[in-house]
Design a protein around this motif. Structure first.
Motif, PDB file in Angstrom:
ATOM      1  N   PRO A   1       0.821  -1.222   0.000  1.00 50.83           N
ATOM      2  CA  PRO A   1       0.000   0.000   0.000  1.00 50.83           C
ATOM      3  C   PRO A   1       0.851   1.267   0.000  1.00 50.83           C
ATOM      4  CG  PRO A   1      -0.077  -1.070   2.151  1.00 50.83           C
ATOM      5  CD  PRO A   1       0.636  -2.010   1.228  1.00 50.83           C
ATOM      6  N   VAL A   2       0.415   2.218  -0.812  1.00 54.40           N
ATOM      7  CA  VAL A   2       1.073   3.523  -0.908  1.00 54.40           C
ATOM      8  C   VAL A   2       0.107   4.547  -0.329  1.00 54.40           C
ATOM      9  CG1 VAL A   2       2.082   5.255  -2.428  1.00 54.40           C
ATOM     10  CG2 VAL A   2       2.276   2.814  -3.007  1.00 54.40           C
ATOM     11  N   TYR A   3       0.448   5.119   0.812  1.00 56.10           N
ATOM     12  CA  TYR A   3      -0.443   6.079   1.461  1.00 56.10           C
ATOM     13  C   TYR A   3      -0.110   7.508   1.034  1.00 56.10           C
ATOM     14  CZ  TYR A   3      -2.345   2.435   4.438  1.00 56.10           C
ATOM     15  OH  TYR A   3      -2.979   1.297   4.888  1.00 56.10           O
ATOM     16  N   PHE A   4      -1.150   8.216   0.662  1.00 53.50           N
ATOM     17  CA  PHE A   4      -1.047   9.627   0.301  1.00 53.50           C
ATOM     18  C   PHE A   4      -1.635  10.432   1.444  1.00 53.50           C
ATOM     19  CE2 PHE A   4      -3.123  13.376  -1.802  1.00 53.50           C
ATOM     20  CZ  PHE A   4      -1.958  14.037  -2.174  1.00 53.50           C
ATOM     21  N   LEU A   5      -0.800  11.254   2.087  1.00 51.32           N
ATOM     22  CA  LEU A   5      -1.249  12.062   3.221  1.00 51.32           C
ATOM     23  C   LEU A   5      -1.985  13.284   2.688  1.00 51.32           C
ATOM     24  CD1 LEU A   5       2.020  11.874   5.352  1.00 51.32           C
ATOM     25  CD2 LEU A   5      -0.031  10.469   5.586  1.00 51.32           C
ATOM     26  N   ASN A   6      -3.290  13.181   2.628  1.00 45.94           N
ATOM     27  CA  ASN A   6      -4.092  14.267   2.066  1.00 45.94           C
ATOM     28  C   ASN A   6      -4.338  15.327   3.135  1.00 45.94           C
ATOM     29  OD1 ASN A   6      -5.847  15.946   0.768  1.00 45.94           O
ATOM     30  ND2 ASN A   6      -7.096  14.316  -0.094  1.00 45.94           N
ATOM     31  N   THR A   7      -3.541  16.377   3.084  1.00 46.87           N
ATOM     32  CA  THR A   7      -3.635  17.449   4.066  1.00 46.87           C
ATOM     33  C   THR A   7      -4.825  18.363   3.811  1.00 46.87           C
ATOM     34  OG1 THR A   7      -2.265  18.953   2.751  1.00 46.87           O
ATOM     35  CG2 THR A   7      -1.121  17.464   4.284  1.00 46.87           C
ATOM     36  N   GLY A   8      -5.397  18.283   2.626  1.00 45.21           N
ATOM     37  CA  GLY A   8      -6.459  19.216   2.248  1.00 45.21           C
ATOM     38  C   GLY A   8      -5.920  20.503   1.660  1.00 45.21           C
ATOM     39  N   TYR A   9      -4.600  20.616   1.593  1.00 46.12           N
ATOM     40  CA  TYR A   9      -3.965  21.834   1.089  1.00 46.12           C
ATOM     41  C   TYR A   9      -3.114  21.587  -0.149  1.00 46.12           C
ATOM     42  CZ  TYR A   9      -5.203  23.987   5.583  1.00 46.12           C
ATOM     43  OH  TYR A   9      -5.884  24.479   6.676  1.00 46.12           O
ATOM     44  N   HIS A  10      -3.201  20.406  -0.730  1.00 45.98           N
ATOM     45  CA  HIS A  10      -2.360  20.097  -1.885  1.00 45.98           C
ATOM     46  C   HIS A  10      -2.778  20.899  -3.121  1.00 45.98           C
ATOM     47  CE1 HIS A  10      -0.033  16.832  -0.195  1.00 45.98           C
ATOM     48  NE2 HIS A  10      -1.132  16.335   0.342  1.00 45.98           N
ATOM     49  N   PHE A  11      -1.805  21.111  -4.001  1.00 43.58           N
ATOM     50  CA  PHE A  11      -2.109  21.678  -5.317  1.00 43.58           C
ATOM     51  C   PHE A  11      -3.048  20.705  -6.042  1.00 43.58           C
ATOM     52  CE2 PHE A  11       1.968  23.665  -4.385  1.00 43.58           C
ATOM     53  CZ  PHE A  11       1.847  24.942  -4.920  1.00 43.58           C
ATOM     54  N   PRO A  12      -4.039  21.204  -6.771  1.00 42.04           N
ATOM     55  CA  PRO A  12      -4.888  20.319  -7.573  1.00 42.04           C
ATOM     56  C   PRO A  12      -4.070  19.464  -8.538  1.00 42.04           C
ATOM     57  CG  PRO A  12      -5.810  22.539  -7.530  1.00 42.04           C
ATOM     58  CD  PRO A  12      -4.456  22.614  -6.886  1.00 42.04           C
ATOM     59  N   GLU A  13      -2.967  20.030  -9.031  1.00 33.27           N
ATOM     60  CA  GLU A  13      -2.100  19.288  -9.951  1.00 33.27           C
ATOM     61  C   GLU A  13      -1.494  18.052  -9.287  1.00 33.27           C
ATOM     62  OE1 GLU A  13      -1.819  23.653 -11.298  1.00 33.27           O
ATOM     63  OE2 GLU A  13      -2.034  22.538  -9.423  1.00 33.27           O
ATOM     64  N   THR A  14      -1.193  18.155  -7.982  1.00 32.44           N
ATOM     65  CA  THR A  14      -0.624  17.016  -7.259  1.00 32.44           C
ATOM     66  C   THR A  14      -1.639  15.892  -7.134  1.00 32.44           C
ATOM     67  OG1 THR A  14       0.902  18.425  -6.005  1.00 32.44           O
ATOM     68  CG2 THR A  14       0.398  16.260  -5.071  1.00 32.44           C
ATOM     69  N   VAL A  15      -2.870  16.243  -6.803  1.00 30.90           N
ATOM     70  CA  VAL A  15      -3.926  15.235  -6.646  1.00 30.90           C
ATOM     71  C   VAL A  15      -4.179  14.525  -7.978  1.00 30.90           C
ATOM     72  CG1 VAL A  15      -6.333  14.848  -6.018  1.00 30.90           C
ATOM     73  CG2 VAL A  15      -4.969  16.511  -4.737  1.00 30.90           C
ATOM     74  N   ALA A  16      -4.226  15.286  -9.071  1.00 32.62           N
ATOM     75  CA  ALA A  16      -4.435  14.686 -10.389  1.00 32.62           C
ATOM     76  C   ALA A  16      -3.241  13.820 -10.791  1.00 32.62           C
ATOM     77  CB  ALA A  16      -4.668  15.781 -11.428  1.00 32.62           C
ATOM     78  N   PHE A  17      -2.039  14.279 -10.471  1.00 32.90           N
ATOM     79  CA  PHE A  17      -0.831  13.526 -10.793  1.00 32.90           C
ATOM     80  C   PHE A  17      -0.791  12.210 -10.026  1.00 32.90           C
ATOM     81  CE2 PHE A  17       3.925  13.002 -10.494  1.00 32.90           C
ATOM     82  CZ  PHE A  17       4.133  12.759 -11.847  1.00 32.90           C
ATOM     83  N   LYS A  18      -1.207  12.246  -8.768  1.00 33.75           N
ATOM     84  CA  LYS A  18      -1.286  11.028  -7.951  1.00 33.75           C
ATOM     85  C   LYS A  18      -2.160   9.987  -8.635  1.00 33.75           C
ATOM     86  CE  LYS A  18      -4.355  11.268  -4.746  1.00 33.75           C
ATOM     87  NZ  LYS A  18      -5.433  10.359  -5.246  1.00 33.75           N
ATOM     88  N   ASP A  19      -3.297  10.397  -9.118  1.00 35.20           N
ATOM     89  CA  ASP A  19      -4.215   9.455  -9.775  1.00 35.20           C
ATOM     90  C   ASP A  19      -3.615   8.899 -11.058  1.00 35.20           C
ATOM     91  OD1 ASP A  19      -6.023   9.961  -7.751  1.00 35.20           O
ATOM     92  OD2 ASP A  19      -7.149  11.467  -8.884  1.00 35.20           O
ATOM     93  N   LEU A  20      -2.935   9.753 -11.815  1.00 30.02           N
ATOM     94  CA  LEU A  20      -2.299   9.311 -13.053  1.00 30.02           C
ATOM     95  C   LEU A  20      -1.216   8.270 -12.763  1.00 30.02           C
ATOM     96  CD1 LEU A  20      -1.133  11.539 -15.994  1.00 30.02           C
ATOM     97  CD2 LEU A  20       0.480   9.942 -14.958  1.00 30.02           C
ATOM     98  N   VAL A  21      -0.371   8.550 -11.778  1.00 27.12           N
ATOM     99  CA  VAL A  21       0.726   7.646 -11.429  1.00 27.12           C
ATOM    100  C   VAL A  21       0.184   6.324 -10.898  1.00 27.12           C
ATOM    101  CG1 VAL A  21       2.673   7.296  -9.864  1.00 27.12           C
ATOM    102  CG2 VAL A  21       2.387   9.492 -11.028  1.00 27.12           C
ATOM    103  N   ALA A  22      -0.834   6.390 -10.059  1.00 29.73           N
ATOM    104  CA  ALA A  22      -1.420   5.173  -9.498  1.00 29.73           C
ATOM    105  C   ALA A  22      -1.910   4.250 -10.610  1.00 29.73           C
ATOM    106  CB  ALA A  22      -2.566   5.532  -8.557  1.00 29.73           C
TER     107      ALA A  22
END
Length: 218
Positions: free
Chosen positions: A45-66
């Protein structure tokens, strides 16, 4: 460590019945470890610490990489709602007490993960800071767990050589001058005078969020 050594170590952990996990901020330089893990055992498992303050680009990139790497990415976050993360004057903690903000949103959720796992695979590199340079490949962590640092002796040059060799994707903010990407309110583009991690907490005497200072067994 070389990739065969990393594989051998992960296999040894599995053979010993250890429960493994990793965390990632999903920056470009984070992808090397994720790519290596995906080729050895993409069930970790790869945990993403979602602080609620991430750049939208980071969240989208996370999904792409996953999706591209076939990773088991799980979001985790603080048990304290963001609207409660304020000081006595009502100011949000990232403006008034960034250390406490990092503790609530990063350190505390990761501490909970340590309670239910045995080995934390962590991508720290010795060239990132003096604190990280002093670390060992295997290091004790709270709750009788172990931190495993397979990338400790890698540097920026070897990281980007691997990225080029395997044609890994790049975080979309790289091309805009962001080299170390954290939460949007605190992160700035890297100036030539800055060290890599100084851009993560612009204007503050701070280069660590607490994950690599608090979650190490003293």
């Amino acid at each position: 460590m070389e990739i065969p050594q990393i594989q051998e170590k992960l296999e040894a952990y599995h053979a010993a019945g250890k429960k493994l996990f990793t965390t990632s901020s999903f920056q470009t330089h984070s992808l090397v470890m994720l790519h290596i893990i995906s080729r050895i055992d993409n069930s970790i498992p790869v945990y993403f610490l979602n602080t609620g303050y991430h750049f939208p680009e980071t969240v989208a990139f996370k999904d792409l990489v996953a999706e591209q790497f076939g990773l088991n990415v799980i979001e985790t976050k603080s048990s304290m709602p963001r609207y409660m993360q304020r000081n006595e004057e009502g100011r949000l903690l990232f403006t008034s007490d960034p250390d406490h903000c990092c503790f609530i949103n990063k350190t505390a959720p990761t501490e909970e993960l340590l309670k239910t796992h045995d080995v934390w695979i962590n991508g720290v590199r010795g060239d990132q800071s003096a604190i990280r340079k002093a670390m060992k490949v295997e290091q004790d962590a709270p709750f009788n767990t172990v931190r495993f640092h397979p990338m400790l002796d890698w540097n920026m040059k070897t990281i980007f050589a691997y990225i080029k060799e395997h044609n890994l994707p790049r975080h979309p903010l790289d091309s805009k001058g962001y080299m170390s990407i954290g939460c949007e309110p605190c992160t700035r583009k890297l100036d030539p005078e800055m060290q890599e991690r100084e851009a993560r907490w612009f204007g503050l005497n701070k280069v660590e969020c607490g994950l690599h200072t608090d979650l190490v067994k003293k």
